[in-house]
Design an enzyme around this catalytic site. Sequence first.
Site, mmCIF file in Angstrom:
data_model
loop_
_atom_site.group_PDB
_atom_site.id
_atom_site.type_symbol
_atom_site.label_atom_id
_atom_site.label_comp_id
_atom_site.label_asym_id
_atom_site.label_seq_id
_atom_site.Cartn_x
_atom_site.Cartn_y
_atom_site.Cartn_z
ATOM 1 N N ASP A 1 0.901 -1.225 -0.068
ATOM 2 C CA ASP A 1 0.019 0.005 -0.063
ATOM 3 C C ASP A 1 0.840 1.275 -0.074
ATOM 4 O O ASP A 1 1.610 1.265 0.836
ATOM 5 C CB ASP A 1 -0.776 -0.190 1.340
ATOM 6 N N TYR B 1 -6.922 16.700 -7.983
ATOM 7 C CA TYR B 1 -5.749 16.119 -8.307
ATOM 8 C C TYR B 1 -4.675 17.200 -8.697
ATOM 9 O O TYR B 1 -3.585 17.047 -8.419
ATOM 10 C CB TYR B 1 -6.211 15.459 -9.719
HETATM 11 C C1 AKB Z 1 -5.749 12.803 -15.890
HETATM 12 O O1 AKB Z 1 -6.505 12.923 -16.955
HETATM 13 O O2 AKB Z 1 -6.161 12.748 -14.847
HETATM 14 C C2 AKB Z 1 -4.314 12.389 -16.266
HETATM 15 C C3 AKB Z 1 -3.526 13.358 -16.278
HETATM 16 C C4 AKB Z 1 -3.543 14.277 -17.553
HETATM 17 O O3 AKB Z 1 -2.723 13.615 -15.572
HETATM 18 N N1 AKB Z 1 -4.299 11.473 -17.663
#
Ligand code: AKB
Length: 316
Positions: free
Chosen positions: A53, A143
């Site tokens: 993990d 992200y």
């Molecule tokens: C996503 O689409 O989240 C990834 C990236 C662009 O990091 N492929």
Amino acid sequence: MSETILILGACGQIGTELTQKLRSIYGADNVIASDIREGDAEMMNSGPFEIIDATNQEQILSVVQKHKVTQVYLMAAMLSATAEKYPLKGWDLNMTSLLAVLELAKEKHIQKIYWPSSMAAFGPTSPKMNTPQQTIMEPSTVYGISKVAGEHWCNYYHDKYGVDVRSIRYPGIISWKTLPGGGTTDYAVDIYFDALKKGTFECFLSENTRLPMMYMDDAINATIQLMQADEENIKTRTSYNLAAISFTPAEIATEIKKYIPEFTITYNPDFRQAIADSWPQVIDDSAARKDWGWRHKFDLASMTKDIITNLQAKTE
Ligand code: AKB
């Protein structure tokens, strides 16, 4: 000096092909693949494999010590679309795993780290055309926030503790061997599979959404080239812009039609459209080209030819 490499997240889209390539360069026994669960037969039979993990520093350390690991490639991550659904889980996976390996390097258990950032580190206020290496970075996704924060952690551990950590801001990565999961650029992989299987594809982005993309072979070569570069050539310790091609769903569909004339595409944008709209369209990667000699090989035409040829051969 001989290297022993540990790949965290080896069963993912990039990890799978990276593992194969690193095993061919460094020898299968010197590349330990790992993931939270077992991989396919090829992964399990082609060299050492450990269940890890990536957020568990103790588990990583015990494998590092067992195999005398010198380098870690941290490929485990939650991508943009999934992280929008599970923001805190995305943040936890992406940050805890990075801080775990940075700490292990700080404590001298490992000598070198590779960590992928992404074009998602840019946001709506960044320039969309020829996005510079250094510019405004105000991402609007979880992200992206984790990638900007991670980049600064990498830079901090390098400056403060001398950790040799290297990173690339990947564009969308296109592959045919292992499918991506949970990304906004995934359409550019799915389209090839649906074109061959069904002759039609419903795209979750609108027809003129231009995004930076790259064929897997180029992405793997860039990653290994960066890791093998002399330390004095690595001038950026946040993360390097990396680019190859930029195209829209309409343009990739036109290219596919050259091989499958009856192919049709429809557009039904969903929540991923807003994510794509917040990202660059064309990225300036001149720093990577100058500092460590990056060059891409595949354009949209050669990539499409390679993917369709390989997928057709696989189904015959
Ligand atoms: C996503 O689409 O989240 C990834 C990236 C662009 O990091 N492929």
